[in-house]
Design an enzyme around this catalytic site. Structure first.
Site, mmCIF file in Angstrom:
data_model
loop_
_atom_site.group_PDB
_atom_site.id
_atom_site.type_symbol
_atom_site.label_atom_id
_atom_site.label_comp_id
_atom_site.label_asym_id
_atom_site.label_seq_id
_atom_site.Cartn_x
_atom_site.Cartn_y
_atom_site.Cartn_z
ATOM 1 C CG ASP A 13 -40.146 88.794 79.252
ATOM 2 O OD1 ASP A 13 -41.065 89.439 79.773
ATOM 3 O OD2 ASP A 13 -38.969 88.814 79.671
ATOM 4 C CD GLU A 14 -43.695 82.953 78.440
ATOM 5 O OE1 GLU A 14 -44.203 84.035 78.795
ATOM 6 O OE2 GLU A 14 -43.268 82.104 79.248
ATOM 7 N N GLY A 15 -44.889 86.822 75.147
ATOM 8 C CA GLY A 15 -45.771 87.613 74.274
ATOM 9 C C GLY A 15 -47.217 87.532 74.765
ATOM 10 C CE LYS A 16 -46.738 86.364 80.638
ATOM 11 N NZ LYS A 16 -45.328 86.257 80.225
ATOM 12 N N GLY A 17 -48.894 89.580 76.548
ATOM 13 C CA GLY A 17 -49.613 90.851 76.394
ATOM 14 C C GLY A 17 -50.332 90.924 75.059
ATOM 15 N N GLY A 40 -43.997 92.746 82.667
ATOM 16 C CA GLY A 40 -44.020 93.806 81.659
ATOM 17 C C GLY A 40 -44.684 93.214 80.437
ATOM 18 C CG HIS A 41 -47.914 91.313 80.597
ATOM 19 N ND1 HIS A 41 -48.972 90.699 81.204
ATOM 20 C CD2 HIS A 41 -46.804 90.677 81.053
ATOM 21 C CE1 HIS A 41 -48.521 89.736 81.998
ATOM 22 N NE2 HIS A 41 -47.208 89.707 81.930
ATOM 23 C CB THR A 42 -45.136 94.660 74.956
ATOM 24 O OG1 THR A 42 -44.050 94.581 75.871
ATOM 25 C CG2 THR A 42 -44.969 95.861 74.036
ATOM 26 C CD GLN A 224 -44.105 87.236 87.098
ATOM 27 O OE1 GLN A 224 -44.999 86.819 87.836
ATOM 28 N NE2 GLN A 224 -44.016 88.510 86.779
ATOM 29 C CB THR A 300 -39.997 94.980 83.900
ATOM 30 O OG1 THR A 300 -41.306 94.536 83.553
ATOM 31 C CG2 THR A 300 -40.025 95.542 85.307
ATOM 32 C CB THR A 301 -35.128 95.324 84.304
ATOM 33 O OG1 THR A 301 -35.006 94.151 83.479
ATOM 34 C CG2 THR A 301 -35.924 94.984 85.546
ATOM 35 N N PRO A 304 -30.775 92.783 78.794
ATOM 36 C CG PRO A 304 -28.549 92.384 78.245
ATOM 37 C CD PRO A 304 -29.423 93.224 79.118
ATOM 38 C CB VAL A 414 -45.764 86.395 61.605
ATOM 39 C CG1 VAL A 414 -45.851 84.887 61.488
ATOM 40 C CG2 VAL A 414 -47.080 87.044 61.140
HETATM 41 P P1 GDP Z 1 -45.068 89.237 77.884
HETATM 42 O O1 GDP Z 1 -44.401 89.625 79.153
HETATM 43 O O2 GDP Z 1 -45.274 87.769 77.767
HETATM 44 O O3 GDP Z 1 -46.337 90.003 77.628
HETATM 45 O O4 GDP Z 1 -44.056 89.646 76.704
HETATM 46 P P2 GDP Z 1 -43.224 91.018 76.602
HETATM 47 O O5 GDP Z 1 -44.138 92.123 76.273
HETATM 48 O O6 GDP Z 1 -42.333 91.182 77.790
HETATM 49 O O7 GDP Z 1 -42.248 90.662 75.397
HETATM 50 C C1 GDP Z 1 -42.707 90.305 74.142
HETATM 51 C C2 GDP Z 1 -42.129 91.286 73.096
HETATM 52 O O8 GDP Z 1 -42.259 90.720 71.817
HETATM 53 C C3 GDP Z 1 -42.853 92.605 73.057
HETATM 54 O O9 GDP Z 1 -41.942 93.628 72.720
HETATM 55 C C4 GDP Z 1 -43.872 92.400 71.924
HETATM 56 O O10 GDP Z 1 -44.253 93.620 71.303
HETATM 57 C C5 GDP Z 1 -43.061 91.546 70.986
HETATM 58 N N1 GDP Z 1 -43.844 90.586 70.159
HETATM 59 C C6 GDP Z 1 -44.974 89.909 70.484
HETATM 60 N N2 GDP Z 1 -45.298 89.061 69.491
HETATM 61 C C7 GDP Z 1 -44.363 89.199 68.525
HETATM 62 C C8 GDP Z 1 -44.131 88.552 67.278
HETATM 63 O O11 GDP Z 1 -44.855 87.664 66.844
HETATM 64 N N3 GDP Z 1 -43.036 88.958 66.579
HETATM 65 C C9 GDP Z 1 -42.182 89.915 67.018
HETATM 66 N N4 GDP Z 1 -41.134 90.230 66.267
HETATM 67 N N5 GDP Z 1 -42.369 90.549 68.209
HETATM 68 C C10 GDP Z 1 -43.440 90.168 68.943
HETATM 69 P P1 IMO Z 2 -43.623 88.810 82.374
HETATM 70 O O1 IMO Z 2 -44.972 88.757 83.023
HETATM 71 C C1 IMO Z 2 -39.492 87.432 82.540
HETATM 72 C C2 IMO Z 2 -37.693 87.015 86.511
HETATM 73 C C3 IMO Z 2 -36.569 87.954 86.936
HETATM 74 C C4 IMO Z 2 -35.766 87.016 87.803
HETATM 75 C C5 IMO Z 2 -36.854 86.198 88.516
HETATM 76 C C6 IMO Z 2 -37.202 86.719 89.910
HETATM 77 O O2 IMO Z 2 -43.323 90.083 81.679
HETATM 78 O O3 IMO Z 2 -43.392 87.593 81.541
HETATM 79 P P2 IMO Z 2 -38.615 88.807 90.755
HETATM 80 O O4 IMO Z 2 -38.410 90.288 90.550
HETATM 81 O O5 IMO Z 2 -39.920 88.306 90.248
HETATM 82 O O6 IMO Z 2 -38.341 88.366 92.160
HETATM 83 O O7 IMO Z 2 -37.460 88.107 89.862
HETATM 84 O O8 IMO Z 2 -37.999 86.259 87.692
HETATM 85 N N1 IMO Z 2 -38.950 87.674 86.082
HETATM 86 C C7 IMO Z 2 -39.361 87.711 84.811
HETATM 87 N N2 IMO Z 2 -38.767 87.278 83.673
HETATM 88 N N3 IMO Z 2 -40.721 87.959 82.505
HETATM 89 C C8 IMO Z 2 -41.337 88.388 83.626
HETATM 90 O O9 IMO Z 2 -42.615 88.797 83.641
HETATM 91 C C9 IMO Z 2 -40.638 88.305 84.852
HETATM 92 N N4 IMO Z 2 -40.926 88.635 86.135
HETATM 93 C C10 IMO Z 2 -39.896 88.227 86.870
HETATM 94 O O10 IMO Z 2 -35.829 88.419 85.826
HETATM 95 O O11 IMO Z 2 -35.038 86.126 87.006
HETATM 96 MG MG MG Z 3 -42.701 90.675 79.816
#
Ligand code: GDP
Ligand code: IMO
Ligand code: MG
Length: 429
Positions: A13-17, A40-42, A224, A300-301, A304, A414
């Protein structure tokens, strides 16, 4: 040759999407190589957020070809839901989305076993996404998996499903006292999926080889993060695939000789969803402040995410196992307004100082972070577009990260929208 692997360098969830979407503009092919719909890539299209679970985030750029490699585990129901979601948005995927014939299929019994196992574990649970990821990869390694190419050949599929269901049903009955799956019903459902998935199925190793020979630019989209990697992460609190750069090789059939760069994505702080150690977690008041400000709820889920200070021990580990040449720092804006900011540079446990990420769970669970403290900034950053637009203390924070990590920062984000991006030296891609 300019084929690049982009991976998460923390716990996902670093913001890869967002970064993939930015880089997709200059890419020809975008390739997922591991994981499944646990991801879950946003991508934020001007306030309109699209979340992709199975399909590469580059699909929103109409000229890109998107590939789901052999290392991915595929939930066919979820895949078609995503195709339909894109169709409703006017994005067609036919002819530019391909799935490896060697990708393993996630079946209903994988999802069920994932849920039942988690429930039985109680406090020892992993906190999975309950998408059946672990049981599906487990079957792959146990040689009990069923691949897309097996589904394509109904003779093979019938025999394999019969054999696998026999074992699954016995296990469900004896261990979990759960009713069995019906072979007939499952065979019927998957025969229907077979017709729908057939146009997408390819030998994707060959497809990527041909693309590379034509000098197409290929971008590998990690899911991940490195600390969730089954080998390099906080085992057993990890996912079941190689989320680090090595996964891109095994998960696509692309030779390592054809990769030119590996980029890591980090948040300006740290988050984690699911169970497992988290040394730099914030105290409760700061935790709820950042959770709200950063909208830190799983894509995805909806769970928090726990949040904490930037952990340089974690990111150093990622730099090491991925060979990162540069990093991208996301969500800097979320730290706006804090009086001070901390960076964890080492851990301390029983009188010993750890600069490198330890494997031992006991150390990780009790590690005391050693922090460097910097002043925060009070001016909002979300309007910044160039390095010079950032407040001085934000620049100091980023420079300090580079000094500690010994890797340059190529881009700072940002805000979630495409435009809310500060390119540092224009050399990212
Ligand atoms: P991913 O799984 O690495 O693609 O990341 P996620 O989509 O799960 O979570 C990243 C969240 O941060 C998403 O809701 C994005 O829209 C949001 N996001 C991405 N970059 C930024 C940023 O620079 N600032 C803020 N406030 N939100 C961001
Ligand atoms: P993205 O690509 C953050 C976490 C789950 C759990 C562990 C194992 O959006 O960054 P699993 O269902 O894969 O067997 O769960 O991995 N997890 C993630 N956490 N971002 C994800 O994907 C994740 N995919 C799995 O919460 O701790
Ligand atoms: Mg994600």
């Amino acid at each position: 040759m300019s084929n690049t692997i982009l991976i998460g360098a923390q716990w996902g969830d670093e913001g890869k999407g967002k970064v993939i979407d930015l880089l997709a503009e200059k890419s020809d092919y975008i390739v997922r190589f591991q994981g499944g719909n646990n991801a879950g890539h946003t991508v934020d299209l001007g306030g309109n957020k699209v979340v992709l679970h199975h399909i590469p985030s580059g699909i929103l750029h109409r000229k890109t070809v998107c590939v789901i490699g052999n290392g991915v585990v595929l939930d066919l129901g979820a895949f078609f839901e995503e195709v339909e979601m894109l169709r409703r948005r006017g994005i067609t995927v036919r002819g530019r989305l391909f799935v490896s014939d060697r990708a393993h299929i996630i079946f209903d019994y994988h999802r069920l076993i994932d849920q039942l196992r988690e429930e039985c574990q109680g406090r020892g649970k992993i906190g999975t996404t309950k998408r059946g990821i672990g049981p599906c990869y487990g079957d792959k390694v146990n040689r009990l998996g069923i691949r897309l190419c097996d589904l394509m050949n109904l003779n093979v599929f019938r025999e394999r499903l019969k054999m696998v269901l026999k074992e699954k049903n016995a296990m469900l009955k004896k261990i979990y006292r759960h009713r069995p799956f019906s072979f007939t019903a499952m065979y019927r459902t998957y025969s229907q999926y077979r017709r729908r998935i057939a146009p997408f199925v390819r030998n994707t190793s060959l497809l990527l080889d041909q693309a590379d020979r034509k000098r197409k630019r290929i971008l590998f989209e990690g899911a991940q993060g490195t600390l969730l990697d089954v080998d390099h992460g906080t085992y057993p609190y990890v996912t079941s695939s190689n989320a680090s750069a090595g996964g891109a090789i095994a998960g696509t059939g692309m030779s390592p000789r054809r990769i030119s760069d590996v980029i890591g994505v980090v948040k300006a702080y740290t988050t984690r969803v699911g169970e497992g150690p988290f040394p730099t977690i914030f105290p409760p008041d700061l935790l709820s402040h950042i959770q709200t400000r950063g909208e830190e709820f799983g894509a995805t889920t909806g769970r928090p995410r726990r949040c904490g200070w930037f952990d340089a021990v974690v990111v150093r580990h990622s730099i090491l196992v991925n060979g990162l040449s540069k990093i991208v720092v996301m969500k800097l804006d979320v730290l706006d307004g804090l009086p001070k900011i901390k960076i964890c540079v080492a851990y301390r446990y029983r009188g010993k100082r750890y600069k490198h990420f330890p494997a031992d769970l006991e150390v990780l669970e009790h590690a005391q972070p050693v922090y460097q403290e910097l002043p925060g900034w009070q001016t909002p950053t979300h309007e910044a577009r160039r390095w010079g637009d950032l407040p001085m203390n934000a620049r100091r924070y980023l420079r300090q990260l580079e000094t500690i990590l010994k890797v340059p920062i190529a881009l700072v984000s940002v805000g979630s929208e495409r435009s809310q991006t500060v390119s540092i030296d224009g050399t990212l891609w």
